[in-house]
Scaffold this motif. Structure first.
Motif, short mmCIF file in Angstrom:
data_model
loop_
_atom_site.label_atom_id
_atom_site.label_comp_id
_atom_site.label_asym_id
_atom_site.label_seq_id
_atom_site.Cartn_x
_atom_site.Cartn_y
_atom_site.Cartn_z
N GLU A 1 0.78 -1.17 -0.01
CA GLU A 1 0.11 -0.03 -0.19
C GLU A 1 1.14 1.22 -0.02
OE1 GLU A 1 -3.44 -0.40 -0.34
OE2 GLU A 1 -2.77 -2.16 -0.60
N SER A 2 0.40 2.32 -0.31
CA SER A 2 1.07 3.67 -0.56
C SER A 2 1.18 4.52 0.79
CB SER A 2 0.29 4.57 -1.68
OG SER A 2 1.06 5.85 -1.56
N VAL A 3 2.36 4.77 0.97
CA VAL A 3 2.57 5.55 2.60
C VAL A 3 1.79 7.05 2.15
CG1 VAL A 3 4.18 6.29 3.77
CG2 VAL A 3 4.75 4.06 3.22
N THR A 4 2.24 7.45 1.01
CA THR A 4 1.47 8.89 0.74
C THR A 4 0.20 8.84 0.82
OG1 THR A 4 3.74 9.38 -0.49
CG2 THR A 4 1.92 10.61 -0.84
N ASP A 5 -0.42 7.83 0.17
CA ASP A 5 -1.92 7.95 0.29
C ASP A 5 -2.44 7.53 1.54
OD1 ASP A 5 -1.74 7.97 -2.67
OD2 ASP A 5 -2.49 5.98 -3.07
N PHE A 6 -1.83 6.99 2.35
CA PHE A 6 -2.20 6.65 3.85
C PHE A 6 -2.12 8.03 4.60
CE2 PHE A 6 -0.95 5.78 8.35
CZ PHE A 6 -2.18 5.22 8.65
N ILE A 7 -0.94 8.70 4.46
CA ILE A 7 -0.97 9.85 5.17
C ILE A 7 -1.93 10.98 4.72
CG2 ILE A 7 0.59 11.66 5.71
CD1 ILE A 7 2.80 9.87 5.79
N ASN A 8 -2.09 10.98 3.23
CA ASN A 8 -2.81 12.08 2.69
C ASN A 8 -4.32 11.79 3.16
OD1 ASN A 8 -1.45 13.87 1.27
ND2 ASN A 8 -1.30 12.38 -0.25
N ALA A 9 -5.04 10.57 3.67
CA ALA A 9 -6.03 10.25 4.17
C ALA A 9 -6.30 10.74 5.57
CB ALA A 9 -6.35 8.63 3.86
N VAL A 10 -5.27 10.97 6.28
CA VAL A 10 -5.43 11.52 7.57
C VAL A 10 -6.25 12.91 7.64
CG1 VAL A 10 -4.12 12.41 9.67
CG2 VAL A 10 -3.15 10.37 8.36
N GLU A 11 -7.39 12.83 8.50
CA GLU A 11 -8.17 14.13 8.24
C GLU A 11 -7.60 15.34 8.82
OE1 GLU A 11 -12.09 12.83 9.89
OE2 GLU A 11 -12.16 11.38 8.61
N ASN A 12 -6.89 15.20 10.04
CA ASN A 12 -6.65 16.18 11.03
C ASN A 12 -5.21 16.87 10.31
OD1 ASN A 12 -4.65 17.70 12.73
ND2 ASN A 12 -6.51 17.30 14.26
N GLU A 13 -5.70 18.07 9.79
CA GLU A 13 -4.39 18.69 9.03
C GLU A 13 -2.99 18.80 9.60
OE1 GLU A 13 -3.26 22.84 6.76
OE2 GLU A 13 -5.35 22.51 7.35
N VAL A 14 -3.08 19.23 11.01
CA VAL A 14 -1.70 19.49 11.80
C VAL A 14 -1.27 18.01 11.70
CG1 VAL A 14 -0.71 19.67 13.95
CG2 VAL A 14 -2.57 21.31 13.11
N LYS A 15 -1.97 16.96 12.00
CA LYS A 15 -1.46 15.39 12.40
C LYS A 15 -0.94 15.04 10.82
CE LYS A 15 -3.36 13.09 15.08
NZ LYS A 15 -3.22 13.32 16.51
N ARG A 16 -1.62 15.28 9.84
CA ARG A 16 -1.15 15.10 8.46
C ARG A 16 0.31 15.63 8.07
NH1 ARG A 16 -5.47 16.15 5.95
NH2 ARG A 16 -5.18 18.21 5.39
N LYS A 17 0.26 16.77 8.51
CA LYS A 17 1.70 17.59 8.18
C LYS A 17 2.63 17.00 8.90
CE LYS A 17 2.11 22.23 7.34
NZ LYS A 17 1.76 23.55 7.82
N ASP A 18 2.50 16.89 10.38
CA ASP A 18 3.42 16.21 11.19
C ASP A 18 3.77 14.92 10.83
OD1 ASP A 18 3.63 18.32 12.99
OD2 ASP A 18 2.35 17.32 14.76
N ALA A 19 2.80 13.96 10.21
CA ALA A 19 3.26 12.87 9.83
C ALA A 19 4.08 12.83 8.61
CB ALA A 19 1.79 12.11 9.38
N PHE A 20 3.67 13.84 7.67
CA PHE A 20 4.98 13.72 6.62
C PHE A 20 6.33 14.50 7.15
CE2 PHE A 20 1.19 14.02 3.68
CZ PHE A 20 1.61 13.07 2.61
N GLU A 21 6.28 15.58 8.16
CA GLU A 21 7.35 15.71 8.83
C GLU A 21 8.17 14.48 9.30
OE1 GLU A 21 10.57 18.08 9.84
OE2 GLU A 21 8.96 18.40 8.45
N LEU A 22 7.42 13.69 10.10
CA LEU A 22 7.97 12.51 10.76
C LEU A 22 8.56 11.48 9.59
CD1 LEU A 22 8.77 11.49 13.60
CD2 LEU A 22 6.53 10.51 13.80
#
Length: 140
Positions: free
Chosen positions: A11-32
């Motif tokens: 499965e796609s890591v990017t697709d998984f993170i892009n599906a995170v609803e909370n914008e701050v959590k999504r940005k933090d996930a990409f940073e992490l």
């Protein structure tokens, strides 16, 4: 013996993170994602439906249960970013108090926002966790 639920997937890591609803959590996930990839040198892979893992190792317990797991990993959960780690007790006692605002369990660190923690300490925890795991479960 039960089959492991958390295995590496395609499965796609990017697709998984892009599906995170909370914008701050999504940005933090990409940073992490970027931090762990740069710190470990491993490419991110999905493990099961919700864990992003880096590298892998094979474990076998005295009970006979065995399987594969990521050397480092995290998951952007609803309540907190969960970072998975495995440190000896003395390193936990030394590093976790320096990390910043978080909670932890035996093998997880729960972070509300990356801005709440010291990212250099997190990098140390990740690297030491990988070293500790590789010492316990050396590759053959």
């Amino acid at each position: 013996m039960a089959k492991n639920k958390t295995t590496e997937t395609t499965e796609s890591v990017t697709d998984f993170i892009n599906a995170v609803e909370n914008e701050v959590k999504r940005k933090d996930a990409f940073e992490l994602l970027k931090i762990i990839q740069e710190t470990t040198g491993f490419e991110p892979k999905m493990w099961g439906p919700s864990i992003i893992g880096f590298g892998s190792y094979h474990y076998k317990y005295d009970s006979g249960h065995e399987g594969d797991a990521p050397l480092a990993g995290f998951s952007p959960r609803k309540t907190a970013m969960t970072v998975y780690f495995y440190l000896p007790e003395e390193k936990r006692d030394e590093l976790l108090p320096k990390l910043g605002k978080h909670t932890s369990s035996k093998a997880c660190i729960y972070i509300k926002k990356l801005s709440d923690i010291d990212l250099e300490i997190l990098k140390q925890i990740i690297l030491l966790s990988i070293q500790h795991t590789q010492k316990l479960y050396p590759s053959k």
